[in-house]
Design an enzyme around this catalytic site. Structure first.
Site, PDB file in Angstrom:
ATOM      1  N   LEU A  98      14.965  48.349  19.605  1.00 17.91           N
ATOM      2  CA  LEU A  98      14.212  47.149  19.236  1.00 17.91           C
ATOM      3  C   LEU A  98      14.321  46.871  17.746  1.00 17.91           C
ATOM      4  O   LEU A  98      14.253  45.741  17.299  1.00 17.91           O
ATOM      5  CB  LEU A  98      12.725  47.340  19.567  1.00 17.91           C
ATOM      6  CG  LEU A  98      12.330  47.226  21.025  1.00 17.91           C
ATOM      7  CD1 LEU A  98      10.912  47.691  21.221  1.00 17.91           C
ATOM      8  CD2 LEU A  98      12.487  45.783  21.493  1.00 17.91           C
ATOM      9  N   GLY A  99      14.454  47.944  16.980  1.00 15.09           N
ATOM     10  CA  GLY A  99      14.527  47.755  15.543  1.00 15.09           C
ATOM     11  C   GLY A  99      14.522  49.100  14.848  1.00 15.09           C
ATOM     12  O   GLY A  99      14.318  50.138  15.475  1.00 15.09           O
ATOM     13  N   GLY A 143      12.959  51.071  11.424  1.00 20.61           N
ATOM     14  CA  GLY A 143      11.982  50.980  10.343  1.00 20.61           C
ATOM     15  C   GLY A 143      12.087  52.172   9.429  1.00 20.61           C
ATOM     16  O   GLY A 143      12.985  53.008   9.573  1.00 20.61           O
ATOM     17  N   PHE A 191      10.430  54.753   9.343  1.00 16.20           N
ATOM     18  CA  PHE A 191      10.193  56.035   9.986  1.00 16.20           C
ATOM     19  C   PHE A 191      11.296  56.445  10.942  1.00 16.20           C
ATOM     20  O   PHE A 191      11.436  57.596  11.283  1.00 16.20           O
ATOM     21  CB  PHE A 191       8.887  55.997  10.776  1.00 16.20           C
ATOM     22  CG  PHE A 191       7.687  56.143   9.915  1.00 16.20           C
ATOM     23  CD1 PHE A 191       6.849  55.073   9.689  1.00 16.20           C
ATOM     24  CD2 PHE A 191       7.383  57.357   9.332  1.00 16.20           C
ATOM     25  CE1 PHE A 191       5.731  55.204   8.900  1.00 16.20           C
ATOM     26  CE2 PHE A 191       6.269  57.491   8.537  1.00 16.20           C
ATOM     27  CZ  PHE A 191       5.440  56.419   8.314  1.00 16.20           C
ATOM     28  N   GLY A 192      12.009  55.470  11.444  1.00 12.61           N
ATOM     29  CA  GLY A 192      13.021  55.803  12.425  1.00 12.61           C
ATOM     30  C   GLY A 192      13.303  54.623  13.330  1.00 12.61           C
ATOM     31  O   GLY A 192      12.993  53.482  13.004  1.00 12.61           O
ATOM     32  N   VAL A 193      13.874  54.918  14.476  1.00  9.77           N
ATOM     33  CA  VAL A 193      14.330  53.876  15.392  1.00  9.77           C
ATOM     34  C   VAL A 193      13.258  53.621  16.454  1.00  9.77           C
ATOM     35  O   VAL A 193      12.586  54.543  16.905  1.00  9.77           O
ATOM     36  CB  VAL A 193      15.644  54.314  16.072  1.00  9.77           C
ATOM     37  CG1 VAL A 193      16.192  53.215  16.947  1.00  9.77           C
ATOM     38  CG2 VAL A 193      16.653  54.706  15.005  1.00  9.77           C
ATOM     39  N   VAL A 194      13.115  52.359  16.844  1.00 11.07           N
ATOM     40  CA  VAL A 194      12.152  51.998  17.876  1.00 11.07           C
ATOM     41  C   VAL A 194      12.903  51.523  19.121  1.00 11.07           C
ATOM     42  O   VAL A 194      13.772  50.646  19.025  1.00 11.07           O
ATOM     43  CB  VAL A 194      11.195  50.899  17.377  1.00 11.07           C
ATOM     44  CG1 VAL A 194      10.185  50.543  18.465  1.00 11.07           C
ATOM     45  CG2 VAL A 194      10.473  51.345  16.112  1.00 11.07           C
ATOM     46  N   LYS A 234       8.680  54.868  19.309  1.00 13.69           N
ATOM     47  CA  LYS A 234       9.160  55.076  17.944  1.00 13.69           C
ATOM     48  C   LYS A 234       9.605  56.527  17.808  1.00 13.69           C
ATOM     49  O   LYS A 234       8.820  57.449  18.019  1.00 13.69           O
ATOM     50  CB  LYS A 234       8.036  54.749  16.953  1.00 13.69           C
ATOM     51  CG  LYS A 234       8.508  54.703  15.523  1.00 13.69           C
ATOM     52  CD  LYS A 234       7.376  54.373  14.565  1.00 13.69           C
ATOM     53  CE  LYS A 234       7.073  52.884  14.537  1.00 13.69           C
ATOM     54  NZ  LYS A 234       6.181  52.558  13.403  1.00 13.69           N
ATOM     55  N   ASP A 251      -0.501  49.522   4.582  1.00 13.56           N
ATOM     56  CA  ASP A 251       0.869  49.020   4.591  1.00 13.56           C
ATOM     57  C   ASP A 251       0.975  47.735   5.407  1.00 13.56           C
ATOM     58  O   ASP A 251       1.853  47.570   6.235  1.00 13.56           O
ATOM     59  CB  ASP A 251       1.826  50.087   5.130  1.00 13.56           C
ATOM     60  CG  ASP A 251       3.286  49.776   4.766  1.00 13.56           C
ATOM     61  OD1 ASP A 251       3.512  48.942   3.860  1.00 13.56           O
ATOM     62  OD2 ASP A 251       4.183  50.360   5.393  1.00 13.56           O
TER      63      ASP A 251
HETATM   64  N1  LIG Z   1       5.325  47.707  19.651  1.00 17.66           N
HETATM   65  C1  LIG Z   1       6.489  47.134  19.418  1.00 17.66           C
HETATM   66  N2  LIG Z   1       6.962  46.203  20.254  1.00 17.66           N
HETATM   67  C2  LIG Z   1       8.154  45.601  20.012  1.00 17.66           C
HETATM   68  N3  LIG Z   1       8.912  45.854  18.943  1.00 17.66           N
HETATM   69  C3  LIG Z   1       8.513  46.771  18.061  1.00 17.66           C
HETATM   70  C4  LIG Z   1       7.277  47.454  18.242  1.00 17.66           C
HETATM   71  N4  LIG Z   1       7.108  48.283  17.204  1.00 17.66           N
HETATM   72  C5  LIG Z   1       8.190  48.132  16.415  1.00 17.66           C
HETATM   73  N5  LIG Z   1       9.035  47.227  16.925  1.00 17.66           N
HETATM   74  C6  LIG Z   1      10.337  46.815  16.344  1.00 17.66           C
HETATM   75  O1  LIG Z   1      10.892  47.906  15.672  1.00 17.66           O
HETATM   76  C7  LIG Z   1      11.113  47.608  14.294  1.00 17.66           C
HETATM   77  C8  LIG Z   1      10.832  48.810  13.428  1.00 17.66           C
HETATM   78  O2  LIG Z   1       9.460  49.094  13.428  1.00 17.66           O
HETATM   79  P1  LIG Z   1       8.778  50.124  12.434  1.00 17.66           P
HETATM   80  O3  LIG Z   1       7.337  49.983  12.579  1.00 17.66           O
HETATM   81  O4  LIG Z   1       9.358  51.448  12.667  1.00 17.66           O
HETATM   82  O5  LIG Z   1       9.296  49.709  11.010  1.00 17.66           O
HETATM   83  P2  LIG Z   1       8.747  48.738   9.895  1.00 17.66           P
HETATM   84  O6  LIG Z   1       7.363  48.363  10.166  1.00 17.66           O
HETATM   85  O7  LIG Z   1       9.753  47.640   9.773  1.00 17.66           O
HETATM   86  O8  LIG Z   1       8.848  49.629   8.602  1.00 17.66           O
HETATM   87  P3  LIG Z   1       7.923  50.874   8.168  1.00 17.66           P
HETATM   88  O9  LIG Z   1       8.148  51.917   9.165  1.00 17.66           O
HETATM   89  O10 LIG Z   1       8.441  51.228   6.830  1.00 17.66           O
HETATM   90  O11 LIG Z   1       6.529  50.371   8.151  1.00 17.66           O
HETATM   91  C9  LIG Z   1      10.203  46.449  14.008  1.00 17.66           C
HETATM   92  O12 LIG Z   1      10.703  45.661  12.975  1.00 17.66           O
HETATM   93  C10 LIG Z   1      10.181  45.719  15.325  1.00 17.66           C
HETATM   94  O13 LIG Z   1      11.273  44.843  15.419  1.00 17.66           O
END
Ligand SMILES: Nc1ncnc2c1ncn2[C@@H]1O[C@H](COP(=O)(O)OP(=O)(O)OP(=O)(O)O)[C@@H](O)[C@H]1O
Ligand SMILES: *[C@@H]1O[C@H](CO)[C@@H](O)[C@H](O)[C@H]1NC(C)=O
Ligand SMILES: *[C@@H]1O[C@H](CO)[C@@H](O)[C@H](O)[C@H]1NC(C)=O
Ligand SMILES: *[C@@H]1O[C@H](CO)[C@@H](O)[C@H](O)[C@H]1NC(C)=O
Ligand SMILES: *[C@@H]1O[C@H](CO)[C@@H](O)[C@H](O)[C@H]1NC(C)=O
Ligand SMILES: *[C@@H]1O[C@H](CO)[C@@H](O)[C@H](O)[C@H]1NC(C)=O
Ligand SMILES: *[C@@H]1O[C@H](CO)[C@@H](O)[C@H](O)[C@H]1NC(C)=O
Ligand SMILES: *[C@@H]1O[C@H](CO)[C@@H](O)[C@H](O)[C@H]1NC(C)=O
Ligand SMILES: *[C@@H]1O[C@H](CO)[C@@H](O)[C@H](O)[C@H]1NC(C)=O
Ligand SMILES: *[C@@H]1O[C@H](CO)[C@@H](O)[C@H](O)[C@H]1NC(C)=O
Ligand SMILES: *[C@@H]1O[C@H](CO)[C@@H](O)[C@H](O)[C@H]1NC(C)=O
Length: 820
Positions: free
Chosen positions: A531-532, A534, A536-539, A553, A654
């Site tokens: 999905l994305g 971030g 912390f890692g891959v979602v 996550k 954050d």
């Molecule tokens: N619950 C969810 N449902 C759908 N997509 C999600 C969900 N959580 C995260 N994602 C997708 O995964 C990506 C990465 O999320 P993540 O929270 O790990 O990183 P971030 O918020 O971009 O950065 P950080 O971890 O530094 O806060 C998001 O940008 C989003 O596209």
């Protein structure tokens, strides 16, 4: 060829059939006096350019806005042919005559017809208004009496319903289960009667104003205790009775006006303890017990009640307290309030007889039609000899404690509806239980002092049957779970099934999800399910067997350590307990080797960042202002909840658009609690290593590491700026112009503060009209307040919610002091 022909045919057909609104607009122009500026009564060709009129690309009218134009005249029925109409505002004029039917204007969202002189409303008025969100017909006292009908349920998207001073009579229909979006219900100054319908328990309503009914609404207001989002409740000048209910679930309650009713009983502590309370008006009721002590910053008035004493700080006499406990079990009947005055139960209190030393020796509640239960507090009246409770409608059992009354001579409970076992009274007590009480189980021991063998046998059989039943139930329960028969088979149910199969469940009650399950639902962490990515890692996206979608996550534990996530399990345990409509739920977790997995509810529309900054690339349509305002409100609500959690306050630390996730309805939830640290109760701030994202960091946080809830308010202010300008908090494309232009908060505050400049910086995708522009300016002001350098000058999140709520929900601006 054929294809082309069809296309041409289509075009021709289309233009020939195109409907034109000029006929209806001409009728409208002729019906209004004086004719609104720039309108023509002869030639309607240019109606799209008339003042207050807006059309779509096909010259169909979508907005008519004629507030405060001193208009008289009537509304022609042709207005119902404006089938593209979305917004009709005719507030504050002198329009009269019958309101035309607007039935089936399926696109109508906003209808302001308040403060006019209309004389009747058609019975099918609400029919087919399926998109109606905001409706205001208040201050139309010339309307012929009308009823609220259940056709309002067709307006399933209603948010705001104001029909104060509109000559409504009859009862409030039980329709609120069908109005899940309703936030404001104003029906003050009418002639409504009857009781509050049960479906009001629909937890969405925040503003409930039903005050000043001519005859008065009646019954109890018990349903309010389940209306968890209430902020403002006006019920004064009615016939409501019974006690003030438990408000402990209504933590947002700020204003409660209950004066001039028939409320009885003790003011509940749950009300006194509410932290957001600002005004409590309880005057002229029948309230009893001690004078409540509200905090000094609460505006309170409770004059004209039947409190036991005049002063706060003084409790009631012990016998008075006991009798009020007894009254409580009977739902505080009105008759006890007026006839039990003062602080001495032996001074002319009805139903009560005392001896010469002011001890209660007899209570006679016979034949009073009382409902409720028999209070165990009677046992505190140690000198009690005679207790008559006969010929009422009492339920439940006779309390065991009554057997402690050593002086008791007569206990008459005949002709009630009591159940359970009769306790064993001393031989000197004359106990009268019949006639009536057919469900009361006689206790042989009370008549025979010896325990008979048959009783023992009976007991044994009873115990055996009971155990058998218990075993059966347990067995059945387990089988049901194994088979997954539970109809609400949700994520949790599935994991519980796995846990039963022998997986490890954490003792703190949160859900540990087996790695096998996560591998399976993400197709072994298939790239296609990413999905994305971030910090912390891959979602990954996953789907459980029952169709529930989740987001997983995946993180390396080393990453967690460097990001400062110690005590991972303990942290997750707390986080899984936090549930709110505007917070992304953490459903569970898994640790596997040096990897950790957090499982969240899946948010189908991705992040706010994607919709604000990458919508073109992703092929989304840009967010309109209404959506942005709603998202802002949702975020504020979610964060407000975090800040005000009853036991401990949480700070997100954050907040940013990539941590704001969107659902299919474009409503937002705040996600990524990876950095949340709970603040110990009573501590104002705590110093930890700075975590967060540049561009959103409050200056005091960046400089000193001091964290308060105001850090989130600052970040929220920056997000508002991003939504207004469509620019990122840190815009590297502006780097060469100087750092001030790169840092949105600084640029916005120091360069754009003057309104004229802000209008040039507004996101091009918004293209706002005049009204929208006004709310954008208001939000811009809020953004500036939220990002004040001095944390104390920033509003708290509750205040932010209060400011945003009306802007997001298209409220009418309420004139100062116009609270009815
Ligand atoms: N619950 C969810 N449902 C759908 N997509 C999600 C969900 N959580 C995260 N994602 C997708 O995964 C990506 C990465 O999320 P993540 O929270 O790990 O990183 P971030 O918020 O971009 O950065 P950080 O971890 O530094 O806060 C998001 O940008 C989003 O596209
Ligand atoms: C109406 O006004 C338009 C211009 O606004 C003009 O072109 C048209 O001829 C007028 N029609 C009549 C019937 O007067
Ligand atoms: C409003 O209209 C009335 C006539 O209907 C007129 O007497 C009055 O002066 C008008 N008021 C304003 C403020 O225009
Ligand atoms: C509205 O639509 C319904 C169903 O389509 C129809 O029965 C009704 O007559 C319509 N009402 C009006 C006033 O057009
Ligand atoms: C209020 O409604 C009742 C019927 O419920 C009616 O009898 C009464 O006349 C109405 N009162 C006023 C002042 O309209
Ligand atoms: C409280 O309410 C009563 C009646 O509603 C009013 O007379 C009185 O002035 C009020 N007292 C205060 C302190 O506001
Ligand atoms: C009455 O007795 C119960 C226990 O039996 C006690 O909890 C309660 O406080 C007593 N009430 C008064 C007024 O003493
Ligand atoms: C006693 O109470 C009754 C009604 O409950 C009342 O009519 C009477 O005046 C009261 N007597 C005294 C002395 O207060
Ligand atoms: C109890 O109810 C009956 C029937 O409704 C009524 O006749 C009687 O007056 C009531 N008694 C009291 C004390 O209210
Ligand atoms: C008890 O309640 C039932 C139903 O609620 C009613 O029919 C009956 O009259 C009541 N009895 C008394 C004595 O109040
Ligand atoms: C007595 O209670 C039972 C259930 O608890 C109820 O079904 C019955 O109607 C009640 N009887 C009266 C007279 O209220």
């Amino acid at each position: 060829m054929a294809w082309k022909a069809i296309n041409i045919f289509f075009l021709l057909f289309y233009s020939a059939a195109a409907i034109d609104d000029s006929a209806a607009m001409l009728k409208l122009a002729n019906a209004l006096h004086p004719t609104p500026l720039s309108w023509s009564t002869k030639n309607a060709t240019g109606y799209c350019r008339w003042d207050g009129v807006q059309c779509d690309n096909n010259d169909r009218v979508i907005i008519i806005y004629l507030d405060r134009k001193n208009l008289s005249g009537t509304l022609p029925f042709e207005i119902s042919t404006l089938t593209k109409l979305e917004h009709l505002s005719l507030q504050h004029n002198k329009l009269s005559g019958s309101l035309p039917s607007l039935a089936n204007l399926t696109l109508l969202r906003v209808l302001f017809i308040g403060d006019n002189k209309f004389t009747s409303i058609p019975h099918d008025f609400f029919e087919g208004l399926v998109r109606l969100q905001t409706f205001d017909i208040s201050f139309n006292a010339d309307l012929a009496p009308w009823f609220l009908s259940s056709t309002i349920t067709q307006c399933g998207r209603l948010v705001y319903f104001d029909a104060g001073s509109a000559n409504i009579m009859g009862t409030i229909p039980d329709i609120f289960a069908s109005l899940p979006s309703l936030r404001s219900l104003y029906l003050s100054d009418n002639n409504l009667t009857g009781t509050l319908p049960a479906s009001l328990a629909n937890p969405g309503i925040e503003f409930l104003h039903l005050n000043n009914q001519k005859i008065g609404l009646s019954g109890t207001i018990h349903v309010l205790s389940s209306m968890t989002r209430l902020r403002s409740v006006f019920l004064q000048n009615n016939q409501f009775a019974g006690p003030i209910p438990d408000f402990s679930k209504c933590q947002n309650l700020a204003k409660l006006k209950l004066s001039d009713n028939l409320f009885t009983g003790i003011v509940p502590t749950s009300l006194v303890l509410l932290t957001n309370l600002k005004a409590v008006i309880l005057s002229n009721n029948k309230l009893q017990g001690p004078v409540p002590e509200f905090r000094t910053n609460v505006q309170a008035n409770f004059s004209g009640n039947n409190f036991c004493v005049k002063d706060a700080h003084v409790g009631c006499d012990q016998q008075v307290t006991t009798m009020l406990e007894v009254a409580s079990a009977l739902g505080y009947p009105l008759t006890f309030s007026d006839s039990w005055q003062g602080n001495n139960a032996c001074k002319n209190w009805s139903y009560i007889t005392c001896n010469e030393h002011d001890w209660i020796i007899a209570v006679n509640f016979g034949k009073q039609n009382f409902t409720g239960t028999l209070s165990s507090s009677f046992a505190n009246l140690t000198r009690l000899r005679n207790l008559y409770l006969n010929d009422n409608n009492l339920t439940a059992s006779i309390p065991e404690s009554l057997t402690k009354l050593t002086q008791l001579e007569v206990l008459d409970v005949s002709n009630n509806n009591l159940t359970g076992k009769i306790p064993v009274f001393g031989a000197s007590v004359k106990l009268i239980t019949t006639p009536g009480n057919s469900l009361l189980e006689s206790n042989h021991a009370s008549t025979e002092n010896k325990v008979s063998p048959s009783l023992i046998a009976g007991l044994l059989v009873g115990i055996v049957i009971f155990i058998a039943l218990l075993l059966f139930l347990i067995f059945k329960f387990r089988v049901n779970k194994r088979l997954g028969r539970s109809r609400s088979a949700n994520v949790h149910a599935e994991w519980i099934v796995h846990n039963e199969a022998g997986y490890h469940t954490s003792n703190i009650g949160n859900v540990v999800i087996p790695i096998e399950v996560l591998q399976q639902v993400t197709d072994n962490f298939n790239e296609n399910n990413i999905l994305g990515v971030g910090g912390f890692g891959v979602v990954y996206k996953g789907e459980l067997h029952d169709g529930t979608k989740i987001a997983v996550k995946r993180m390396e534990t080393t990453a967690m350590v460097t990001k400062g996530m110690n005590g991972f399990e303990a942290e997750v345990a707390v986080l899984t307990k936090i549930r709110h409509r505007h917070l992304v739920s953490l459903l569970g977790y898994c640790i596997n080797g040096d990897e950790a997995f957090l499982v969240y509810e899946y948010m189908p529309q991705g992040t706010l960042a994607e919709h604000l900054f990458e919508w073109r690339e992703r092929g989304y349509s840009s967010l309109n202002w209404k959506q942005r305002a709603t998202i802002a409100l949702n975020v504020a609500q979610g964060v407000e909840y975090l800040h005000n959690l009853a036991q401990q306050s949480f700070i997100h630390r954050d907040l940013k658009p990539s941590n704001i996730l969107l659902g299919d309805d474009m409503r937002a939830k705040v996600g990524d609690f990876g950095l949340v640290r709970n603040v110990p109760v009573g501590k104002y701030s705590l110093e930890t290593r700075v975590a967060g994202t540049f561009g959103y960091l409050a200056p005091e946080y960046a400089a000193t590491g001091r964290v308060t809830t105001k850090v989130d308010v600052y970040a929220f202010g920056v997000i508002l700026m991003e939504m207004i300008t469509g620019r990122k908090a840190l815009d590297h494309t502006m780097e060469d112009k100087g750092w001030m232009f790169m840092h949105l908060a600084t640029w916005f505050r120091e360069d754009l503060i003057c309104r004229k400049k802000i209008s040039k910086a507004i996101d091009e995708a918004l293209n706002p009209d005049k009204d929208t522009l006004a709310t954008i300016y208001r939000v811009a002001e809020l953004a500036v307040q939220c990002t004040c350098p001095e944390p104390r000058q920033r509003p708290d999140m509750g205040m932010v919610v209060n400011i945003l709520a009306p802007l997001a929900q298209e409220w009418k601006p309420v004139a100062a002091g116009q609270e009815y």
